[in-house]
Scaffold this active site. Structure first.
Site, PDB file in Angstrom:
ATOM      1  N   ARG A   1       0.292 -11.823  19.940  1.00 48.68           N
ATOM      2  CA  ARG A   1       1.425 -11.183  19.691  1.00 48.68           C
ATOM      3  C   ARG A   1       1.191  -9.837  20.343  1.00 48.68           C
ATOM      4  O   ARG A   1       0.255  -9.078  20.067  1.00 48.68           O
ATOM      5  CB  ARG A   1       2.079 -11.241  18.251  1.00 48.68           C
ATOM      6  CG  ARG A   1       2.792 -11.906  17.780  1.00 48.68           C
ATOM      7  CD  ARG A   1       3.058 -11.903  16.158  1.00 48.68           C
ATOM      8  NE  ARG A   1       3.406 -10.509  15.911  1.00 48.68           N
ATOM      9  CZ  ARG A   1       3.714 -10.272  14.742  1.00 48.68           C
ATOM     10  NH1 ARG A   1       3.696 -11.247  13.632  1.00 48.68           N
ATOM     11  NH2 ARG A   1       4.167  -8.851  14.233  1.00 48.68           N
TER      12      ARG A   1
ATOM     13  N   ARG B   1      13.013  -3.222   5.508  1.00 51.12           N
ATOM     14  CA  ARG B   1      11.949  -2.412   5.980  1.00 51.12           C
ATOM     15  C   ARG B   1      11.995  -0.806   5.749  1.00 51.12           C
ATOM     16  O   ARG B   1      11.175  -0.169   5.779  1.00 51.12           O
ATOM     17  CB  ARG B   1      11.631  -2.418   7.192  1.00 51.12           C
ATOM     18  CG  ARG B   1      10.129  -3.399   7.318  1.00 51.12           C
ATOM     19  CD  ARG B   1      10.061  -3.715   9.061  1.00 51.12           C
ATOM     20  NE  ARG B   1       8.869  -4.053   9.089  1.00 51.12           N
ATOM     21  CZ  ARG B   1       8.370  -5.341   9.451  1.00 51.12           C
ATOM     22  NH1 ARG B   1       9.176  -6.251   9.431  1.00 51.12           N
ATOM     23  NH2 ARG B   1       7.081  -5.577   9.963  1.00 51.12           N
TER      24      ARG B   1
ATOM     25  N   ARG C   1      -5.262 -12.286  13.915  1.00 57.92           N
ATOM     26  CA  ARG C   1      -3.972 -12.788  14.204  1.00 57.92           C
ATOM     27  C   ARG C   1      -3.765 -12.714  15.949  1.00 57.92           C
ATOM     28  O   ARG C   1      -3.234 -13.720  16.367  1.00 57.92           O
ATOM     29  CB  ARG C   1      -2.850 -12.131  13.686  1.00 57.92           C
ATOM     30  CG  ARG C   1      -1.470 -12.865  13.847  1.00 57.92           C
ATOM     31  CD  ARG C   1      -0.425 -12.368  12.720  1.00 57.92           C
ATOM     32  NE  ARG C   1       0.112 -11.079  13.031  1.00 57.92           N
ATOM     33  CZ  ARG C   1       0.901 -10.501  12.121  1.00 57.92           C
ATOM     34  NH1 ARG C   1       1.282 -11.213  11.103  1.00 57.92           N
ATOM     35  NH2 ARG C   1       1.314  -9.195  12.285  1.00 57.92           N
TER      36      ARG C   1
ATOM     37  N   ARG D   1       1.737   1.024  13.318  1.00 56.53           N
ATOM     38  CA  ARG D   1       2.474   0.219  12.191  1.00 56.53           C
ATOM     39  C   ARG D   1       2.124   0.538  10.736  1.00 56.53           C
ATOM     40  O   ARG D   1       3.059   0.209   9.741  1.00 56.53           O
ATOM     41  CB  ARG D   1       2.256  -1.330  12.338  1.00 56.53           C
ATOM     42  CG  ARG D   1       3.120  -1.853  13.738  1.00 56.53           C
ATOM     43  CD  ARG D   1       2.523  -3.272  14.319  1.00 56.53           C
ATOM     44  NE  ARG D   1       3.108  -4.174  13.208  1.00 56.53           N
ATOM     45  CZ  ARG D   1       2.493  -5.248  13.495  1.00 56.53           C
ATOM     46  NH1 ARG D   1       1.810  -5.787  14.302  1.00 56.53           N
ATOM     47  NH2 ARG D   1       2.810  -6.344  12.513  1.00 56.53           N
TER      48      ARG D   1
ATOM     49  N   LYS E   1       2.906 -12.592   4.297  1.00 61.55           N
ATOM     50  CA  LYS E   1       4.269 -12.816   4.075  1.00 61.55           C
ATOM     51  C   LYS E   1       4.790 -14.079   4.931  1.00 61.55           C
ATOM     52  O   LYS E   1       5.243 -14.916   4.176  1.00 61.55           O
ATOM     53  CB  LYS E   1       5.244 -11.565   4.630  1.00 61.55           C
ATOM     54  CG  LYS E   1       4.797 -10.447   3.761  1.00 61.55           C
ATOM     55  CD  LYS E   1       6.039  -9.302   4.128  1.00 61.55           C
ATOM     56  CE  LYS E   1       6.015  -8.790   5.808  1.00 61.55           C
ATOM     57  NZ  LYS E   1       4.901  -8.181   6.064  1.00 61.55           N
TER      58      LYS E   1
END
Ligand code: AMP
Length: 192
Positions: free
Chosen positions: A134, A89, A128, A146, A14
């Site tokens: 992160r 969300r 990532r 998640r 996204k």
């Protein structure tokens, strides 16, 4: 003003594809995850509360992110519209967004949904984590939570937006980032 939503599970791309879209169409990219990470980095009270939830793979309260979005709509000018990334969300957030847009006398332009299967969410987020570091990408437990949060709270939005005739999906799995981006841009071109 136009209002677009980038939708999809964590790691679908996204944020990556939002950058190309916002430049091409002069939209403001609003990522609630990024806004929350800024609060965490600044050490604000909100940031501290959000940090614990994010590290757990849970969502921050609806009213927190809704307030952030409203603030952006009120203050961001000189653009063709907004590209929301990571918001809404929950169904509650989707309804709040519908109301915010209606209160401005506008309608939602469309939802661009990038779909990838759960196994790919794991691969992408691990990758990532190596690049961006992160905190919420770091542990398998967080990633699992998640994914579970996405299925339980976010996936029902697909029906909400399908019923509204706003839902458009692209396959986010095949080929390179550039090939995926081309598919997303092609879809955007057809709905802008
Ligand atoms: P993201 O960068 O969009 O993956 O968001 C990172 C984390 O921030 C998410 O896993 C949530 O904990 C939190 N977050 C981001 N956007 C929202 C939202 N719209 N509602 C609730 N929590 C959010």
């Amino acid at each position: 003003m136009k209002y677009f939503i980038m939708f999809g599970p964590p790691g679908a791309g996204k944020g990556t594809h939002a950058v190309a879209i916002k430049e091409k169409y002069n939209l403001r990219h609003i990522s609630t995850g990024e806004l929350l990470r800024e609060q965490i980095a600044a050490g604000t009270e909100l940031g501290l509360k959000a940090d614990a939830l994010i590290k757990d793979g849970k969502l921050v309260p609806d009213e927190v992110v809704e307030g952030m979005i409203e603030h952006c709509f009120d203050t961001m000018k000189d653009c063709e519209g907004f590209l929301l990334d990571g918001f809404p969300r929950t169904l509650e957030q989707a309804k709040a967004l519908d109301a915010m847009i209606a209160a401005r006398g506008e309608t939602l332009s469309g939802v661009i949904s990038i779909m990838i299967p759960d196994e790919m969410v794991f691969q992408r987020i691990h990758h990532r984590a190596e690049i961006e570091g992160r905190a919420d990408d770091a542990s398998d437990d967080t990633i699992r939570n998640r994914i579970a949060t996405y299925h339980a709270q976010t996936e029902p939005l697909i029906e909400h937006y399908r019923n509204a005739g706003k839902y458009h999906e692209v396959d986010g799995t095949g080929g390179t980032i550039e090939e995926n981006r081309a598919r997303v841009l092609k879809l955007m071109e057809s709905i802008f």
